[in-house]
Design an enzyme around this catalytic site. Structure first.
Site, PDB file in Angstrom:
ATOM      1  N   ASP A   1       0.837  -1.200   0.000  1.00 30.02           N
ATOM      2  CA  ASP A   1       0.000   0.000   0.000  1.00 30.02           C
ATOM      3  C   ASP A   1       0.873   1.252   0.000  1.00 30.02           C
ATOM      4  O   ASP A   1       2.015   1.225   0.464  1.00 30.02           O
ATOM      5  CB  ASP A   1      -0.912  -0.021   1.242  1.00 30.02           C
TER       6      ASP A   1
ATOM      7  N   SER B   1      -8.364  -5.038   4.863  1.00 31.07           N
ATOM      8  CA  SER B   1      -8.825  -4.780   3.492  1.00 31.07           C
ATOM      9  C   SER B   1      -9.229  -6.026   2.694  1.00 31.07           C
ATOM     10  O   SER B   1      -8.821  -6.200   1.548  1.00 31.07           O
ATOM     11  CB  SER B   1      -7.749  -4.005   2.713  1.00 31.07           C
TER      12      SER B   1
ATOM     13  N   ARG C   1      -0.080   8.830 -10.257  1.00 28.29           N
ATOM     14  CA  ARG C   1      -0.178   7.644  -9.389  1.00 28.29           C
ATOM     15  C   ARG C   1       0.531   6.429  -9.985  1.00 28.29           C
ATOM     16  O   ARG C   1       1.153   5.635  -9.282  1.00 28.29           O
ATOM     17  CB  ARG C   1      -1.642   7.278  -9.160  1.00 28.29           C
TER      18      ARG C   1
ATOM     19  N   ARG D   1      -5.535  -1.841   8.572  1.00 32.79           N
ATOM     20  CA  ARG D   1      -6.724  -2.541   8.056  1.00 32.79           C
ATOM     21  C   ARG D   1      -6.285  -3.831   7.383  1.00 32.79           C
ATOM     22  O   ARG D   1      -5.165  -3.920   6.890  1.00 32.79           O
ATOM     23  CB  ARG D   1      -7.414  -1.696   6.968  1.00 32.79           C
TER      24      ARG D   1
ATOM     25  N   TRP E   1       3.115   7.807  -2.374  1.00 29.91           N
ATOM     26  CA  TRP E   1       4.546   7.921  -2.730  1.00 29.91           C
ATOM     27  C   TRP E   1       4.675   8.812  -3.964  1.00 29.91           C
ATOM     28  O   TRP E   1       5.527   9.705  -4.016  1.00 29.91           O
ATOM     29  CB  TRP E   1       5.107   6.521  -3.019  1.00 29.91           C
TER      30      TRP E   1
ATOM     31  N   ASN F   1     -10.508  -2.732  -6.375  1.00 28.61           N
ATOM     32  CA  ASN F   1      -9.662  -1.913  -7.261  1.00 28.61           C
ATOM     33  C   ASN F   1     -10.233  -1.767  -8.674  1.00 28.61           C
ATOM     34  O   ASN F   1      -9.815  -0.884  -9.425  1.00 28.61           O
ATOM     35  CB  ASN F   1      -8.236  -2.468  -7.351  1.00 28.61           C
TER      36      ASN F   1
ATOM     37  N   ASN G   1       1.383   3.336  -2.823  1.00 29.05           N
ATOM     38  CA  ASN G   1       1.987   3.721  -4.111  1.00 29.05           C
ATOM     39  C   ASN G   1       1.532   5.113  -4.548  1.00 29.05           C
ATOM     40  O   ASN G   1       2.326   5.921  -5.036  1.00 29.05           O
ATOM     41  CB  ASN G   1       1.584   2.729  -5.213  1.00 29.05           C
ATOM     42  N   GLY G   2       0.225   5.374  -4.354  1.00 31.24           N
ATOM     43  CA  GLY G   2      -0.341   6.661  -4.770  1.00 31.24           C
ATOM     44  C   GLY G   2       0.259   7.802  -3.966  1.00 31.24           C
ATOM     45  O   GLY G   2       0.647   8.846  -4.525  1.00 31.24           O
TER      46      GLY G   2
ATOM     47  N   HIS H   1       3.072   2.966  -8.797  1.00 33.42           N
ATOM     48  CA  HIS H   1       2.941   1.529  -9.082  1.00 33.42           C
ATOM     49  C   HIS H   1       4.200   1.027  -9.789  1.00 33.42           C
ATOM     50  O   HIS H   1       4.705  -0.044  -9.496  1.00 33.42           O
ATOM     51  CB  HIS H   1       1.715   1.262  -9.957  1.00 33.42           C
TER      52      HIS H   1
ATOM     53  N   ARG I   1     -11.332   1.696  -9.692  1.00 34.35           N
ATOM     54  CA  ARG I   1     -10.380   2.787  -9.996  1.00 34.35           C
ATOM     55  C   ARG I   1     -10.548   3.234 -11.447  1.00 34.35           C
ATOM     56  O   ARG I   1     -11.078   2.499 -12.275  1.00 34.35           O
ATOM     57  CB  ARG I   1      -8.952   2.303  -9.746  1.00 34.35           C
TER      58      ARG I   1
HETATM   59  C1  FPP Z   1      -1.721   0.150  -3.390  1.00 26.68           C
HETATM   60  O1  FPP Z   1      -1.318   1.497  -3.486  1.00 26.68           O
HETATM   61  C2  FPP Z   1      -1.135  -0.649  -4.458  1.00 26.68           C
HETATM   62  C3  FPP Z   1      -1.831  -1.237  -5.470  1.00 26.68           C
HETATM   63  C4  FPP Z   1      -3.296  -1.117  -5.606  1.00 26.68           C
HETATM   64  C5  FPP Z   1      -1.170  -2.000  -6.542  1.00 26.68           C
HETATM   65  C6  FPP Z   1       0.107  -2.697  -6.240  1.00 26.68           C
HETATM   66  C7  FPP Z   1       0.769  -3.021  -7.516  1.00 26.68           C
HETATM   67  C8  FPP Z   1       2.087  -3.003  -7.785  1.00 26.68           C
HETATM   68  C9  FPP Z   1       3.124  -2.775  -6.789  1.00 26.68           C
HETATM   69  C10 FPP Z   1       2.587  -3.211  -9.186  1.00 26.68           C
HETATM   70  C11 FPP Z   1       2.274  -4.507  -9.865  1.00 26.68           C
HETATM   71  C12 FPP Z   1       2.385  -5.719  -9.028  1.00 26.68           C
HETATM   72  C13 FPP Z   1       3.090  -6.834  -9.278  1.00 26.68           C
HETATM   73  C14 FPP Z   1       2.908  -7.997  -8.365  1.00 26.68           C
HETATM   74  C15 FPP Z   1       4.046  -6.998 -10.371  1.00 26.68           C
HETATM   75  P1  FPP Z   1      -2.435   2.642  -3.615  1.00 26.68           P
HETATM   76  O2  FPP Z   1      -2.562   2.991  -5.053  1.00 26.68           O
HETATM   77  O3  FPP Z   1      -3.709   2.195  -2.965  1.00 26.68           O
HETATM   78  O4  FPP Z   1      -1.733   3.781  -2.796  1.00 26.68           O
HETATM   79  P2  FPP Z   1      -2.432   4.942  -1.938  1.00 26.68           P
HETATM   80  O5  FPP Z   1      -3.206   4.281  -0.837  1.00 26.68           O
HETATM   81  O6  FPP Z   1      -1.276   5.737  -1.449  1.00 26.68           O
HETATM   82  O7  FPP Z   1      -3.319   5.712  -2.880  1.00 26.68           O
END
Ligand code: FPP
Length: 262
Positions: A37, A209, A50, A207, A42, A85, A39-40, A54, A88
């Protein structure tokens, strides 16, 4: 796999090496599950779209898979895409699927070299044919590998998995009075695998989730504020070191506390 394998993958004199040397390799978790969790956030911190979060998260996936295999874990499960997801924006979903395909193409050789068995869990029928075919090819190519099982949870929901398992049990004609917990677990996507001992979540959220709801009944939970794209071998080793300090009781009393009650 053991300390020498982990040390071969970390820099000499690094913090990773120090943590690895403190681990008890006879008490490793068998199964580690991770909610990736942040990525967004970051990406937002860097004023990037966003999807760049990822993309950066792929390197964390790569390191985590490699370190887990070197440690000698039996199973690693990464939560890559939940049933929720799908809500999204389409471009983000498309980008995530593209990154997944890119990862598979780039890393299949590494999975094979490390004897890793790749599997996918979730409602795969909702994925596009192209993505499904690529996933199935990777599953097929690694099917006979005998090392760590690497599950990617894709289009995955814990409640959906439990409902699917109930449907499977009914379809197999299981009589209500004959149904046991063990039998029910055999209808889950993770059939035959040990339940997670350790559940890791990044980005500080407390959480679960909808992740592996049945299987995490007794998992130890470790949460780090680190966003997934910054997650490295050191964080995984820290989580395992912390897990080894926990007193797993499964609802019973420990020998220490039983002693104190006397
Ligand atoms: C959550 O961050 C992350 C995801 C929904 C996707 C995870 C996917 C990857 C790391 C890339 C592909 C995966 C593989 C296994 C090759 P978020 O977008 O919910 O972040 P935020 O809560 O900060 O918005």
């Amino acid at each position: 796999m053991a300390l020498v394998d982990v040390l071969a993958g970390v820099l000499s004199g690094s913090p990773e090496e120090a943590v690895a040397r403190r681990l008890d390799f006879d008490r490793l978790p068998k199964h580690v599950a991770i909610i990736m969790d942040g990525n967004g956030r970051w990406a937002a911190e860097r004023h990037l779209p966003r999807v760049e979060g990822h993309r950066a998260g792929i390197e964390s996936v790569r390191q985590t898979v490699e370190t887990s295999a070197r440690l000698g874990l039996s199973v690693l499960t990464l939560y890559a895409f939940s049933v929720e997801n799908w809500k999204r924006p389409v471009p983000e979903v498309t980008a995530l699927m593209g990154l997944l395909r890119h990862y598979l193409r780039a890393e299949l050789k590494t999975l094979l070299r490390n004897n890793i068995q790749f599997r996918v869990i979730g409602q795969l029928e909702r994925l596009s044919r192209e993505v499904r075919e690529e996933l199935e090819a990777a599953v097929d190519r690694t099917r006979t590998n005998s090392g760590m099982v690497f599950n990617i949870a894709l289009s995955y929901g814990g409640r959906a998995e439990i409902v699917d398992a109930a449907r499977q049990a009914l379809a197999h004609g299981v009589k209500p009075e004959a149904l046991t917990e063990e039998m029910f677990a055999s209808f889950l996507y993770t059939s035959g695998q040990p339940d997670p001992d350790l559940l890791i979540r990044t980005s500080g959220e407390m959480r679960v989730s909808n992740f592996l709801l049945w299987q995490i009944a007794y998992a130890e939970i470790w949460v780090t504020d680190t966003f997934w794209p910054d997650f490295r071998a050191r964080h995984l080793l820290d989580a395992v070191a912390d897990y080894q300090k926990r007193d797993r009781r499964y609802g019973a009393v420990t020998s220490d506390s039983a002693e104190a009650l006397k």
